[in-house]
Design a protein around this motif. Structure first.
Motif, PDB file in Angstrom:
ATOM      1  N   ASP A  86      35.368  29.022  37.930  1.00 41.68           N
ATOM      2  CA  ASP A  86      35.197  30.411  37.509  1.00 41.68           C
ATOM      3  C   ASP A  86      36.542  30.934  36.997  1.00 41.68           C
ATOM      4  N   ALA A  87      36.541  31.617  35.847  1.00 41.94           N
ATOM      5  CA  ALA A  87      37.801  32.052  35.221  1.00 41.94           C
ATOM      6  C   ALA A  87      38.586  32.996  36.131  1.00 41.94           C
ATOM      7  N   ALA A  88      37.891  33.926  36.800  1.00 39.07           N
ATOM      8  CA  ALA A  88      38.590  34.867  37.676  1.00 39.07           C
ATOM      9  C   ALA A  88      39.152  34.156  38.897  1.00 39.07           C
ATOM     10  N   VAL A  89      38.376  33.235  39.471  1.00 39.80           N
ATOM     11  CA  VAL A  89      38.850  32.473  40.631  1.00 39.80           C
ATOM     12  C   VAL A  89      40.048  31.611  40.231  1.00 39.80           C
ATOM     13  N   ALA A  90      39.981  31.003  39.041  1.00 43.07           N
ATOM     14  CA  ALA A  90      41.100  30.176  38.567  1.00 43.07           C
ATOM     15  C   ALA A  90      42.369  31.010  38.437  1.00 43.07           C
ATOM     16  N   GLU A  91      42.231  32.231  37.956  1.00 44.05           N
ATOM     17  CA  GLU A  91      43.410  33.095  37.828  1.00 44.05           C
ATOM     18  C   GLU A  91      43.939  33.498  39.204  1.00 44.05           C
ATOM     19  N   LEU A  92      43.050  33.802  40.140  1.00 44.62           N
ATOM     20  CA  LEU A  92      43.486  34.114  41.500  1.00 44.62           C
ATOM     21  C   LEU A  92      44.169  32.912  42.149  1.00 44.62           C
ATOM     22  N   LEU A  93      43.652  31.723  41.886  1.00 42.28           N
ATOM     23  CA  LEU A  93      44.295  30.508  42.386  1.00 42.28           C
ATOM     24  C   LEU A  93      45.721  30.383  41.852  1.00 42.28           C
ATOM     25  N   ARG A  94      45.872  30.626  40.558  1.00 43.05           N
ATOM     26  CA  ARG A  94      47.199  30.532  39.950  1.00 43.05           C
ATOM     27  C   ARG A  94      48.162  31.537  40.580  1.00 43.05           C
TER      28      ARG A  94
ATOM     29  N   ALA B  61      43.528  40.963  33.955  1.00 46.59           N
ATOM     30  CA  ALA B  61      43.928  42.180  34.665  1.00 46.59           C
ATOM     31  C   ALA B  61      44.350  41.886  36.100  1.00 46.59           C
ATOM     32  N   LEU B  62      44.009  40.702  36.604  1.00 45.98           N
ATOM     33  CA  LEU B  62      44.277  40.413  38.017  1.00 45.98           C
ATOM     34  C   LEU B  62      45.765  40.320  38.321  1.00 45.98           C
ATOM     35  N   GLU B  63      46.537  39.776  37.397  1.00 46.07           N
ATOM     36  CA  GLU B  63      47.973  39.644  37.664  1.00 46.07           C
ATOM     37  C   GLU B  63      48.660  40.995  37.816  1.00 46.07           C
ATOM     38  N   PRO B  64      48.494  41.951  36.867  1.00 47.77           N
ATOM     39  CA  PRO B  64      49.128  43.258  37.085  1.00 47.77           C
ATOM     40  C   PRO B  64      48.561  44.019  38.281  1.00 47.77           C
ATOM     41  N   ILE B  65      47.266  43.864  38.556  1.00 48.49           N
ATOM     42  CA  ILE B  65      46.674  44.552  39.704  1.00 48.49           C
ATOM     43  C   ILE B  65      47.258  44.013  41.002  1.00 48.49           C
ATOM     44  N   THR B  66      47.341  42.686  41.129  1.00 43.22           N
ATOM     45  CA  THR B  66      47.875  42.123  42.369  1.00 43.22           C
ATOM     46  C   THR B  66      49.362  42.435  42.520  1.00 43.22           C
TER      47      THR B  66
END
Length: 425
Positions: free
Chosen positions: A91-99, A402-407
């Motif tokens: 999943d693209a969002a999960v992959a980004e969270l993993l990174r 958007a996950l990187e700036p949010i986190t």
């Protein structure tokens, strides 16, 4: 054309499609060649990506900075993947969270060295009664949700919120109430008043000038928003008696606050009014677990130990042992408290947003919970990142970029916000 993260945009790249802010305001028109000023403006307005012409060379972002030792990077990735056992890495969002989680863990290990993640619970010493687990806990589904609801309604400590919040809520419901009246009600609780003023003067809001009185705070922040913050503060005080041997309360509330902050930030990207409601929903999303620890402490510890030993998701075991998981039990508590239905639903359905009559707010809390777990911030008892619901992700309409700036923003706010709610006023 291709989508490029904001951090990879470079002057000279040609914009392939109009770039707008969350309110639809045009920031850069299609066909424009980006300048340093364009990129600065896009960052100011919270843009996380842009579509650019195919010949633009964005370059790949390496997963780890060159300064991180490859052995540490590998150890960090192994630790993070153990936490993502039940998540879908495709999943693209999960992959980004993993990174993001990989990098965060590698940086932590670089500073402090490899360490075992802190345990959310501690095993009880000695034998259990009669050498077996508590009589109420072994048979799946033995204690039904209806019995827990009955226990809740009979528990005087849990059935009544502090009078000050009840009076504030009643006043807000009256059309004739003024901000001065709301401020007067809050001021009757000096501890609550001091804490609320600390919150509104913190980076949580980031107002440029000092707010030095409750009437001013109510008029600037808003009655509903301040009421939600007061609720969050009051609820924390209701559960201060949970024994530390059952759950690490510091880790519990750190995860809860992190979830609340991420939910508030996501809500802001969706231009939702009263983002404090989402903050409180995120902060209370696991409150059902505190109900179980309070009402059925032996059963709660048995479930936690079973989850650790079996590597099963904690929610699944809760449903089998108790007839409902912590989300349902939390929803019951908020129902008993007669809190707004939107808040109750956000808590009750944060693991199954599609089952809610209004799925957006439960979906936001769901994604915020997954995000906070992915970062490894605190723990409410479970070891694993929940499975991300693809329908909830689509409903929110958030880009994985958007996950990187949010986190990053959530981590900047976490420590101060935690101390605002938990340090003595």
């Amino acid at each position: 054309m291709g989508i490029v993260k904001i951090g990879q945009l470079r002057p000279g790249m040609v914009v392939g499609r109009d770039v707008k802010d969350c309110n639809g305001r045009l920031l850069v028109a299609a066909g424009a060649a980006l300048t340093d000023n364009h990129i600065r403006v896009l960052k100011i307005w919270g843009v996380v990506e842009a579509e650019v012409e195919e010949n633009a060379q964005a370059g790949e972002t390496p997963p780890f900075p060159a300064a991180i030792d490859p052995a540490i990077a590998a150890a960090a990735a192994d630790a993070v993947r153990a936490r993502f056992r039940h998540a879908d890495p495709d999943d693209a969002a999960v992959a980004e969270l993993l990174r993001i989680a990989d990098l965060r863990e590698a940086l932590r290990m670089t500073r402090t060295g490899p360490a075992k993640p802190p345990s959310a619970t501690r095993r009880r010493s000695g034998r259990r009664r009669g050498g077996i687990r508590s009589a109420l806990s072994l048979e799946l589904g033995e204690r039904r949700l209806g019995e827990i609801e009955e226990m809740l309604r009979k528990d005087v400590k849990l059935t009544t919120l502090p009078d000050v919040f009840t009076r504030i809520n009643e006043a807000i419901m009256r059309p004739s109430s003024s901000s001065r009246e709301i401020a007067d009600l809050i001021s009757r609780d000096t501890g609550l008043s001091a804490r609320l003023l600390k919150v509104v003067n913190s980076a949580f809001y980031g107002y440029p000038s000092q707010i030095d009185s409750l009437p001013q705070a109510v008029s600037i922040v808003g009655t509903n928003q301040l009421s939600m913050l007061a609720l969050g503060i009051d609820v924390i005080s209701e559960f201060k008696g949970i024994p530390g041997g059952y759950i690490n309360m510091d880790l519990f509330w750190r995860h809860s606050i992190a979830c609340g902050i991420v939910a508030r930030l996501i809500a802001a990207t969706k231009n939702i009014q009263n983002t404090e409601r989402l903050f409180v929903a995120g902060m209370l999303h696991d409150i059902g677990r505190l109900v179980v620890y309070h009402c059925l402490p032996h059963d709660a510890l048995d479930i936690l130990e079973k989850a650790r030993d079996s590597e099963e998701p904690l929610c699944r075991l809760e449903a089998g042992y108790l007839g409902g998981d912590h989300a349902e039990i939390g929803g019951l508590l908020l129902q008993v408290w007669s809190l707004p239905l939107s808040l109750e639903n956000a808590v009750r359905y944060h693991h199954q947003p599609a089952e809610s009559p209004n799925g957006l707010e439960p979906a936001i809390v769901h994604v915020a919970d997954v995000t906070a777990k992915a970062l490894g911030i605190g723990s409410s008892g479970d070891q694993y990142v929940p499975t991300l619901d693809p329908a909830a992700w689509r409903l929110i309409g958030l880009s994985s970029n958007a996950l990187e700036p949010i986190t990053a923003q959530a981590e900047r706010q976490l420590e101060e916000t935690f101390h605002l709610f938990f340090d003595e006023a």
